[in-house]
Design a protein around this motif. Structure first.
Motif, short mmCIF file in Angstrom:
data_model
loop_
_atom_site.label_atom_id
_atom_site.label_comp_id
_atom_site.label_asym_id
_atom_site.label_seq_id
_atom_site.Cartn_x
_atom_site.Cartn_y
_atom_site.Cartn_z
N ASP A 1 3.23 10.62 23.24
CA ASP A 1 2.56 11.75 23.86
C ASP A 1 1.17 11.33 24.33
OD1 ASP A 1 4.42 14.14 23.35
OD2 ASP A 1 4.38 13.11 21.42
N LYS B 1 2.82 9.67 31.45
CA LYS B 1 4.10 9.57 32.15
C LYS B 1 4.18 10.48 33.37
CE LYS B 1 6.28 10.41 28.24
NZ LYS B 1 6.11 11.75 28.67
N GLU C 1 13.13 15.50 30.33
CA GLU C 1 13.86 15.91 29.13
C GLU C 1 12.87 16.21 28.01
OE1 GLU C 1 16.97 13.28 27.97
OE2 GLU C 1 18.15 13.84 29.71
N PRO C 2 13.17 17.13 27.12
CA PRO C 2 14.32 18.03 27.23
C PRO C 2 14.12 18.98 28.40
CG PRO C 2 12.92 18.72 25.40
CD PRO C 2 12.36 17.43 25.92
N ARG D 1 14.84 23.38 25.42
CA ARG D 1 13.48 22.83 25.36
C ARG D 1 12.55 23.77 24.61
NH1 ARG D 1 10.16 19.11 28.26
NH2 ARG D 1 8.01 19.71 27.96
N LEU E 1 10.93 22.78 21.03
CA LEU E 1 9.52 22.37 21.07
C LEU E 1 8.55 23.45 20.60
CD1 LEU E 1 9.21 20.28 24.37
CD2 LEU E 1 9.59 19.49 22.04
N ASP F 1 11.51 11.84 33.25
CA ASP F 1 10.46 11.79 32.24
C ASP F 1 11.14 11.93 30.87
OD1 ASP F 1 8.16 12.21 30.72
OD2 ASP F 1 7.19 13.34 32.34
N ARG F 2 11.35 10.80 30.19
CA ARG F 2 12.02 10.66 28.89
C ARG F 2 13.54 10.67 29.03
NH1 ARG F 2 8.46 10.71 24.90
NH2 ARG F 2 6.55 11.92 25.03
N PHE F 3 14.20 9.84 28.19
CA PHE F 3 15.68 9.83 28.11
C PHE F 3 16.05 9.43 26.69
CE2 PHE F 3 20.00 8.32 29.53
CZ PHE F 3 20.44 9.54 29.96
N SER G 1 13.67 8.20 23.88
CA SER G 1 12.78 9.15 23.18
C SER G 1 13.45 9.67 21.91
CB SER G 1 12.41 10.34 24.08
OG SER G 1 11.34 10.01 24.92
N SER G 2 14.75 9.93 21.99
CA SER G 2 15.44 10.39 20.78
C SER G 2 15.51 9.29 19.73
CB SER G 2 16.86 10.88 21.11
OG SER G 2 16.83 12.16 21.68
N TYR H 1 11.73 9.18 18.46
CA TYR H 1 11.19 10.36 17.75
C TYR H 1 12.10 10.79 16.60
CZ TYR H 1 7.45 11.24 21.14
OH TYR H 1 6.31 11.15 21.92
N GLN H 2 13.42 10.90 16.90
CA GLN H 2 14.31 11.39 15.83
C GLN H 2 14.78 10.22 14.94
OE1 GLN H 2 14.44 13.02 19.10
NE2 GLN H 2 13.13 14.37 17.87
N ASP I 1 2.91 20.91 20.95
CA ASP I 1 4.26 21.34 20.58
C ASP I 1 4.61 20.79 19.19
OD1 ASP I 1 5.49 18.74 20.82
OD2 ASP I 1 5.65 19.01 22.99
N LEU J 1 6.44 18.44 18.11
CA LEU J 1 6.42 16.98 17.92
C LEU J 1 5.01 16.43 18.06
CD1 LEU J 1 9.25 15.63 17.40
CD2 LEU J 1 9.50 17.70 18.74
N GLU J 2 4.29 16.92 19.08
CA GLU J 2 2.93 16.42 19.31
C GLU J 2 2.05 16.65 18.08
OE1 GLU J 2 2.17 16.96 24.11
OE2 GLU J 2 2.05 18.70 22.80
P1 TYD Z 1 7.24 15.87 26.97
O1 TYD Z 1 7.94 16.75 27.96
O2 TYD Z 1 6.99 14.46 27.36
O3 TYD Z 1 5.89 16.52 26.53
P2 TYD Z 1 4.83 17.29 27.44
O4 TYD Z 1 5.20 18.74 27.30
O5 TYD Z 1 3.54 16.94 26.78
O6 TYD Z 1 4.98 16.76 28.83
O7 TYD Z 1 8.10 15.83 25.63
C1 TYD Z 1 8.15 16.88 24.77
C2 TYD Z 1 8.20 16.43 23.35
O8 TYD Z 1 9.55 16.24 22.93
C3 TYD Z 1 7.47 15.13 23.07
O9 TYD Z 1 6.62 15.33 21.94
C4 TYD Z 1 8.57 14.16 22.70
C5 TYD Z 1 9.67 15.04 22.20
N1 TYD Z 1 11.03 14.49 22.39
C6 TYD Z 1 11.79 14.11 21.29
O10 TYD Z 1 11.31 14.20 20.15
N2 TYD Z 1 13.06 13.64 21.47
C7 TYD Z 1 13.61 13.54 22.71
O11 TYD Z 1 14.77 13.10 22.85
C8 TYD Z 1 12.81 13.94 23.85
C9 TYD Z 1 13.38 13.86 25.23
C10 TYD Z 1 11.53 14.41 23.64
#
Ligand code: TYD
Length: 215
Positions: free
Chosen positions: A20, A24, A47-48, A58, A62, A103-105, A108-109, A112-113, A162, A164-165
């Motif tokens: 974060d 991106k 994504e999401p 999403r 989030l 933006d993410r695929f 990221s999972s 993060y997960q 959010d 995760l952040e």
């Molecule tokens: P993102 O859209 O990059 O954040 P922003 O709203 O700041 O542009 O991503 C949203 C959050 O979701 C980010 O903290 C990462 C998380 N995330 C996961 O944990 N797993 C995933 O598979 C994806 C796609 C995002």
């Protein structure tokens, strides 16, 4: 970890990944503008999200205030959003020969997960490869950011972070390490750039990497 073969469709699939606050969105915008001015049809997505059901997922996954979401449920929500996105948006665009900038695929999972939540990289990869029927990007640009730097670069401010952040820096440190591990495992699919470089400089490097995947 084991990886499937590239997609073999006529389009080009580019994913942007990173912690974060890595920048991106700025790079996605610059890249799409450059590709469009070069005459390509570009689908910019994220994504999401990226579909009607994905945008609902999403906000469920989030936003704060949906009660407890355990790690497996969270992973499946991201994977469900991704399955819809691949089927409804990404594969049709690649079949038309368009460029998809996402933006993410899956990575990221895995980060993060798999690493952040501790579910394990291979388990999360397996679930997502099932969800996407094995689709992988042609090129993944990793904007590598240190957790503290990412936190200070986020424009939203702590109150708007959010689910995760708002996790602590050690969670984000595990994510950073996982992204770097993924890049090391598949160097031909990755471009790793230090997010601290200027946006213009990063953009030039990303454009410079395109010929190796779009020839
Ligand atoms: P993102 O859209 O990059 O954040 P922003 O709203 O700041 O542009 O991503 C949203 C959050 O979701 C980010 O903290 C990462 C998380 N995330 C996961 O944990 N797993 C995933 O598979 C994806 C796609 C995002």
């Amino acid at each position: 970890m084991t990886f499937p073969l590239p997609h073999g469709l006529p389009g080009l699939f580019i994913a942007l990944e990173g912690g974060d606050g890595a920048g991106k969105s700025t790079q996605a915008a610059l890249l799409c503008a450059a590709l469009e001015s070069g005459g390509r049809t570009v689908i910019r997505t994220r994504e999401p999200g990226g579909t009607a059901i994905g945008e609902k997922l999403r906000s469920l996954v989030l936003d704060h205030g949906h009660g407890q979401i355990d790690a497996r449920t969270e992973a499946l929500m991201f994977a469900a959003s991704r399955a819809a996105h691949v089927q409804q948006v990404i594969v049709p665009a690649l079949e038309r020969g368009d460029v998809v900038v996402c933006d993410r695929f899956i990575d990221s999972s895995v980060a993060y997960q798999g690493a952040g939540r501790g579910l394990g990289a291979q388990a999360v990869l397996d679930v997502n490869l099932w969800a996407t029927d094995g689709l992988r990007p042609d090129l993944t640009v990793l904007l590598d950011v240190e957790p503290a730097e990412g936190r200070s670069r986020r424009t939203t401010g702590a109150a708007a972070e959010d689910r995760l952040e708002s996790e602590p820096d050690d969670f984000h440190a595990r994510i950073r390490a996982a992204f770097l591990d993924l890049a090391r495992a598949e160097p031909e699919r990755y471009l790793v750039l230090a997010a601290s470089r200027t946006p213009e400089d990063l953009h030039r490097s990303i454009l410079g990497a395109l010929p190796r995947v779009s020839a």
